[in-house]
Enzyme design. Sequence first.
Site, PDB file in Angstrom:
ATOM      1  N   ASP A   1      -2.766  -1.269   9.421  1.00  0.00           N
ATOM      2  CA  ASP A   1      -2.930  -1.112   8.239  1.00  0.00           C
ATOM      3  C   ASP A   1      -3.665  -2.752   7.562  1.00  0.00           C
ATOM      4  OD1 ASP A   1      -1.650   1.238   7.959  1.00  0.00           O
ATOM      5  OD2 ASP A   1       0.149   0.259   7.573  1.00  0.00           O
TER       6      ASP A   1
ATOM      7  N   LEU B   1       5.546   0.563   3.104  1.00  0.00           N
ATOM      8  CA  LEU B   1       4.673  -0.069   2.330  1.00  0.00           C
ATOM      9  C   LEU B   1       3.850  -0.922   2.738  1.00  0.00           C
ATOM     10  CD1 LEU B   1       7.369  -0.446  -0.715  1.00  0.00           C
ATOM     11  CD2 LEU B   1       5.470   1.100  -0.563  1.00  0.00           C
TER      12      LEU B   1
ATOM     13  N   LYS C   1       0.712  -1.498   0.145  1.00  0.00           N
ATOM     14  CA  LYS C   1       0.004   0.058   0.049  1.00  0.00           C
ATOM     15  C   LYS C   1       0.668   1.165   0.127  1.00  0.00           C
ATOM     16  CE  LYS C   1       0.667   1.777   4.202  1.00  0.00           C
ATOM     17  NZ  LYS C   1       1.333   2.778   4.439  1.00  0.00           N
TER      18      LYS C   1
HETATM   19  O1  C5P Z   1      -0.602  -0.572  13.999  1.00  0.00           O
HETATM   20  P1  C5P Z   1       0.698  -0.916  13.793  1.00  0.00           P
HETATM   21  O2  C5P Z   1       1.247  -2.164  14.786  1.00  0.00           O
HETATM   22  O3  C5P Z   1       0.871  -1.334  12.447  1.00  0.00           O
HETATM   23  O4  C5P Z   1       1.651   0.327  14.385  1.00  0.00           O
HETATM   24  C1  C5P Z   1       2.824   0.150  14.444  1.00  0.00           C
HETATM   25  C2  C5P Z   1       3.402   1.573  15.274  1.00  0.00           C
HETATM   26  O5  C5P Z   1       3.028   2.930  14.484  1.00  0.00           O
HETATM   27  C3  C5P Z   1       2.493   1.582  16.753  1.00  0.00           C
HETATM   28  O6  C5P Z   1       3.038   1.166  17.531  1.00  0.00           O
HETATM   29  C4  C5P Z   1       2.690   3.226  16.705  1.00  0.00           C
HETATM   30  O7  C5P Z   1       3.916   3.606  17.259  1.00  0.00           O
HETATM   31  C5  C5P Z   1       2.598   3.778  15.446  1.00  0.00           C
HETATM   32  N1  C5P Z   1       1.290   4.329  14.932  1.00  0.00           N
HETATM   33  C6  C5P Z   1       0.553   5.448  15.469  1.00  0.00           C
HETATM   34  N2  C5P Z   1      -0.448   5.823  14.925  1.00  0.00           N
HETATM   35  C7  C5P Z   1      -1.116   5.118  14.128  1.00  0.00           C
HETATM   36  C8  C5P Z   1      -0.573   3.702  13.492  1.00  0.00           C
HETATM   37  C9  C5P Z   1       0.832   3.446  14.167  1.00  0.00           C
HETATM   38  O8  C5P Z   1       1.329   6.049  16.254  1.00  0.00           O
HETATM   39  N3  C5P Z   1      -2.350   5.555  13.753  1.00  0.00           N
END
Ligand code: C5P
Length: 325
Positions: free
Chosen positions: A155, A118, A28
Amino acid sequence: MTEAWRPDEDDRPRLAASGPVKVRVPAKINLHLGVGPARDDGYHELSTVYHAISLYDELTARRGDTLTLTMEGEGAGELALDESNLVIRAARALAHHTGMPAHARLHLRKQIPLSAGLAGGSADAAAALVACDALWGTGLSRDDLAAIAADLGSDVPFLVYGGTALGTGRGEAVSPVLARPNTWHWVVAIADGGLSTPDVYRELDRLRSTGEVPRLPTHSTNPLLGGADRLLAALRQRDPAVLGAALDNELQPAALSLRPSLAGVLKAGHAAGALTGLVSGSGPTCVFLAPDSRRAKEIADDLTVAGVCRVAYTAHGPVAGARVA
Ligand code: C5P
């Protein structure tokens, strides 16, 4: 000429598969990424427009007596293949949700680089949900799979659907964008080494707190939504120059602050004739919008010759999310 992508009928098998199940899942990019303040849970409130492009990982699921994962390609040897891997966590989450034993032999062929902005890891988790659902014959709907996906990463739900979609909340609340089909042509410049997503969000918070990038408005109406509306209006015009002018990523200053050399990549893409270039998600991948597929190939070649990136791919979008091949 690439065919414009259309939302497809859901063609997943409803019976358990006896043979291997192969699932292809795209990377993505974010056509718009508006970032709000950090929430109490540490995530940031987002308003984003996701777009799935034709750079793919492939996950094959076979019957097995336990749950195992092997891999080849990008990141092989660097990525842990144990219970911490998002693919294994996705298979376990589906098993837990459906009451099935978590038995499968999974093999991942990776082309999407790690920590690149990505959503490669999220893509693989989405692929694992779709592959195990087909292997076990659990027959869940895409909405059911997306609900399980939301616990695995922000994501992951988008990569269950694909196409172009609005993401809100921390990115996990996904609404497909229904527009007349159109194909956009991209150049994807892959950097050497990744960037940590949490570090990039933290850097944005720091830059905002020092005023190096504009502080967030404090008024109560949601300041995030305007940018996504502008991007969606630009998409509807189906003109690459109009879309190029509307592309926007609020994480870009933070990625550039942590990796100043990305400014040179963006400059090289513009010099090569890209309509617009921007950092993809949290970076360090840079993506460029090209007027057509021929120009995309030329820009990718120029970036490779300039030596500003490890590799430059051409890709088109939107494409479908994780699908049985
Ligand atoms: O959701 P995911 O595990 O992919 O997110 C990885 C990290 O990216 C989170 O732990 C956070 O630090 C950051 N993040 C964020 N706000 C979001 C998505 C991700 O701060 N909306």
